[in-house]
Design an enzyme around this catalytic site. Structure first.
Site, PDB file in Angstrom:
ATOM      1  N   SER A   1       0.543  -3.429  -1.586  1.00 22.16           N
ATOM      2  CA  SER A   1       1.209  -2.267  -2.173  1.00 22.16           C
ATOM      3  C   SER A   1       1.596  -2.527  -3.618  1.00 22.16           C
ATOM      4  O   SER A   1       2.238  -3.526  -3.938  1.00 22.16           O
ATOM      5  CB  SER A   1       2.469  -1.916  -1.369  1.00 22.16           C
ATOM      6  OG  SER A   1       2.147  -1.523  -0.070  1.00 22.16           O
TER       7      SER A   1
ATOM      8  N   ASP B   1       5.561   7.492  -4.872  1.00 23.31           N
ATOM      9  CA  ASP B   1       5.700   6.095  -4.453  1.00 23.31           C
ATOM     10  C   ASP B   1       5.379   5.139  -5.600  1.00 23.31           C
ATOM     11  O   ASP B   1       4.735   4.109  -5.400  1.00 23.31           O
ATOM     12  CB  ASP B   1       4.816   5.781  -3.245  1.00 23.31           C
ATOM     13  CG  ASP B   1       5.207   4.453  -2.571  1.00 23.31           C
ATOM     14  OD1 ASP B   1       6.372   4.032  -2.729  1.00 23.31           O
ATOM     15  OD2 ASP B   1       4.346   3.837  -1.919  1.00 23.31           O
TER      16      ASP B   1
ATOM     17  N   HIS C   1       8.314   1.812  -2.860  1.00 26.27           N
ATOM     18  CA  HIS C   1       8.805   1.172  -1.635  1.00 26.27           C
ATOM     19  C   HIS C   1       8.837  -0.353  -1.746  1.00 26.27           C
ATOM     20  O   HIS C   1       9.478  -1.020  -0.939  1.00 26.27           O
ATOM     21  CB  HIS C   1       7.999   1.628  -0.412  1.00 26.27           C
ATOM     22  CG  HIS C   1       6.637   1.018  -0.292  1.00 26.27           C
ATOM     23  ND1 HIS C   1       5.484   1.668  -0.694  1.00 26.27           N
ATOM     24  CD2 HIS C   1       6.224  -0.177   0.196  1.00 26.27           C
ATOM     25  CE1 HIS C   1       4.438   0.899  -0.446  1.00 26.27           C
ATOM     26  NE2 HIS C   1       4.856  -0.225   0.093  1.00 26.27           N
TER      27      HIS C   1
END
Length: 319
Positions: A170, A94, A64
């Site tokens: 992230s 992811d 993402h």
């Protein structure tokens, strides 16, 4: 009879805290130089984190973080600034793999997450909210989770931690006290207090090897959500296995291959085609593209306390 030294004294709280601090700083000194800031060029803007796993410029991050980007800009702690090329992405975990346009001065290879235990120190390094190369520390709260990401996809083999993560973390590394990268930070539950997640290193290793070989991850789908869990002693004895852990089916998708084969919520998966399943990472690795459309034997300890063999016909995972 042994000799007891009565002059031995317990370490003071200050000494223990100093030892903890030294552990964290040593880990940061070792892994921190490999952590990158990643910015999307064009498309939807934004930034996140990543880390180099080899000196030749291979960088791991979250899918993402780079999804929809027309280009990638990388910044390293040593002052390097350059662009990167996306080699492959895997929305199901992811994860994404980037190749920097130059060799890098530091790297932090992925370690073995199978030996993790709840309560171990967990250290996160990243760029939360744009604050570059921030360090937070906590513990491993749980292992082998399956959680649903914001996109709606179910992420398997996830480490739960209370190390503080925020947007921008992230893609950064989750590191053990031994300085081993054990996970890739990926998700925070909005509104929760001290609950964050990282994809386990063993699953990340599988995904990276697939991307490097095929440019994508080939995956067989059986329609289950699972958790790594301690295998009850009675189940191990009944099945004649020595394993202490296994995976338990937390959810079985109605009409999916597992459901059609008769697997039920609460069943333990002990082996797939004779290969032991000790955790979620084993299940992810064993259900690769080679098993799509091929009859696959699941050895299970069922909710009815019976050892059973079920034949499952995996299908190709839809994008």
């Amino acid at each position: 009879m042994g000799y007891i030294d009565k002059n031995i004294h317990a370490a003071s709280d200050a000494d223990l805290l100093d030892a903890y601090s030294q552990t964290v700083t040593d880990v940061v000194d070792r892994v921190g130089p490999a952590v990158s800031r990643i910015e999307r060029i064009g498309g939807r803007g934004g930034q996140g984190s990543g880390f180099a796993i080899s000196p030749d410029g291979l960088i791991v991050t979250n899918n993402h973080v780079v999804e929809g980007a027309r280009g990638i800009r990388l910044k390293m702690p040593d002052g390097y600034v350059g662009e990167g090329r996306i080699l492959g992405r895997d929305p199901d975990t992811d994860l994404a793999l980037i190749r920097a346009d130059a060799s890098l001065s530091a790297s932090a290879p992925l370690g073995d997450s199978k030996n993790l235990r709840r309560g171990q120190i967990a250290i996160a390094i990243g760029n939360p909210l744009g604050f570059e190369w921030t360090v937070t520390a906590g513990v491993v709260s749980a292992l082998g989770r399956s959680v649903r990401a914001a996109t709606g996809r179910l992420l398997d083999d996830v480490i739960q931690t209370d190390a503080a993560l925020n947007p921008g973390n992230s893609g950064g590394p989750l590191v053990s006290s031994a300085g081993e990268v054990v996970g890739v930070n990926t998700a925070v539950i909005q509104g929760a207090q001290g609950i964050a997640f990282a994809v386990a290193a063993n699953t990340a290793n599988f995904v990276i090897s697939e991307i490097l070989r095929f440019g994508r991850v080939r995956r067989a789908f059986v329609g289950v959500a699972v958790d790594t869990i301690a295998l009850p002693r009675r189940a191990a004895l009944r099945a004649g296995v020595s394993a202490e852990t296994s995976v338990r089916l937390r959810r079985v998708e109605a009409g999916g291959p597992a459901d059609q084969a008769g697997l039920r919520e609460g069943d333990f998966v002990l082996a797939i085609d004779g290969s032991p399943v000790l955790g979620v990472d084993d299940m992810v690795r064993l259900l690769d593209g080679e098993r799509i459309g091929r009859a696959t034997e699941f050895l299970i300890y069922s909710v009815a306390n019976e050892v059973e063999r079920k034949t499952v016909l995996p299908v190709a995972r839809s994008s």
